[in-house]
Design an enzyme around this catalytic site. Sequence first.
Site, PDB file in Angstrom:
ATOM      1  N   ASN A 153     130.066  18.884 -41.508  1.00 52.66           N
ATOM      2  CA  ASN A 153     131.631  19.108 -40.752  1.00 52.66           C
ATOM      3  C   ASN A 153     131.213  20.666 -40.215  1.00 52.66           C
ATOM      4  O   ASN A 153     131.403  21.548 -40.837  1.00 52.66           O
ATOM      5  CB  ASN A 153     132.563  19.039 -41.692  1.00 52.66           C
ATOM      6  CG  ASN A 153     133.904  19.537 -41.218  1.00 52.66           C
ATOM      7  OD1 ASN A 153     134.042  19.575 -39.982  1.00 52.66           O
ATOM      8  ND2 ASN A 153     135.034  19.675 -41.948  1.00 52.66           N
ATOM      9  N   GLU A 159     137.973  16.236 -51.631  1.00 53.26           N
ATOM     10  CA  GLU A 159     137.700  17.431 -51.250  1.00 53.26           C
ATOM     11  C   GLU A 159     138.943  18.300 -52.032  1.00 53.26           C
ATOM     12  O   GLU A 159     140.005  18.615 -51.445  1.00 53.26           O
ATOM     13  CB  GLU A 159     137.692  17.879 -49.779  1.00 53.26           C
ATOM     14  CG  GLU A 159     136.479  17.136 -48.976  1.00 53.26           C
ATOM     15  CD  GLU A 159     136.236  17.808 -47.947  1.00 53.26           C
ATOM     16  OE1 GLU A 159     134.935  18.072 -47.517  1.00 53.26           O
ATOM     17  OE2 GLU A 159     136.710  18.303 -47.146  1.00 53.26           O
ATOM     18  N   SER A 209     132.264  23.328 -51.381  1.00 54.95           N
ATOM     19  CA  SER A 209     131.153  24.249 -51.740  1.00 54.95           C
ATOM     20  C   SER A 209     129.862  23.432 -52.198  1.00 54.95           C
ATOM     21  O   SER A 209     129.025  24.013 -53.077  1.00 54.95           O
ATOM     22  CB  SER A 209     131.551  24.846 -52.976  1.00 54.95           C
ATOM     23  OG  SER A 209     132.734  25.757 -52.600  1.00 54.95           O
TER      24      SER A 209
HETATM   25  P1  PGA Z   1     132.431  23.817 -47.594  1.00 59.31           P
HETATM   26  O1  PGA Z   1     133.512  22.745 -46.684  1.00 59.31           O
HETATM   27  O2  PGA Z   1     131.170  22.899 -47.635  1.00 59.31           O
HETATM   28  O3  PGA Z   1     132.119  24.640 -46.612  1.00 59.31           O
HETATM   29  O4  PGA Z   1     133.046  24.177 -48.761  1.00 59.31           O
HETATM   30  C1  PGA Z   1     133.720  21.376 -46.939  1.00 59.31           C
HETATM   31  C2  PGA Z   1     134.774  20.849 -45.908  1.00 59.31           C
HETATM   32  O5  PGA Z   1     135.602  21.471 -45.641  1.00 59.31           O
HETATM   33  O6  PGA Z   1     134.611  19.634 -45.636  1.00 59.31           O
END
Ligand code: PGA
Length: 252
Positions: free
Chosen positions: A13, A170, A215
């Site tokens: 993403n 998430e 993360s």
């Molecule tokens: P991150 O974001 O891997 O930077 O924590 C994940 C997301 O928001 O889909």
Amino acid sequence: MMIDPVYPLIVGNWKMHKTIAEAKVYLQRLIPLVFRSKVGVWLAVPFTAIGESVQMTKDTNIQIGAQNMGDLLFGALTGEVSAPMLNEVGASFVILGHSERRRLFNEDNHMINRKVKLALRSDLNIILCIGETLEERKEGKSEEVISVQLKDCLEDVTKEQMKHISLAYEPVWAIGKNNPATIEIVEEIHLLCKNYVSKLLGLPPNEIHVLYGGSVNTSNSKSFLSCAHVSGLLIGGASLDVQSFADIVHLA
Ligand code: PGA
């Protein structure tokens, strides 16, 4: 095209990162790095880069999608992009209900449900994001919040249509912070999602796809991929670097 429950899915993403020129450079490097991979390799790129990215990945194993879409087929919604517009540029999937959309753009479960139904009618596969905030977790409300998100966002969705949806757990407190959820939390919530949707729609739990996101990086991706009930990963920050993203695909 249905989401194959057998193969892991690795979804990047990009959020509001990368111009068309930058997307091209990235994809030129990514294509040869992942062409042998048996896992699903999906990239949610900015609207402006979808068309060009679809063209570049035409005969590859990479799918290109969007990070959001409007909740009407057409109309007076300044700044929005509709499902047919995504079809026209060749997007194959869309991320819906991301916590940044919920928090910064006031999207609620009912709006997300309208988007889910429109995306299904438009033959787009869906990554449907759910997850609790830190306050909700501290108050012991994670289960309740996630169950309501699932129930409301999936209202009127059939079990056949669910084969075009992958859930993504998430936790809001784990996004973009180098503070991933623990394995225990991931396994517990993924099992909850599978059981809840299985009861809701009458599908076997093992046919329900749930990604983990928050993360994820090259060092921790393997531990999440080996968790029970994890069907793949949704990756923000670490997907911006082509080598990191390809490394995670290889680990899967
Ligand atoms: P991150 O974001 O891997 O930077 O924590 C994940 C997301 O928001 O889909």
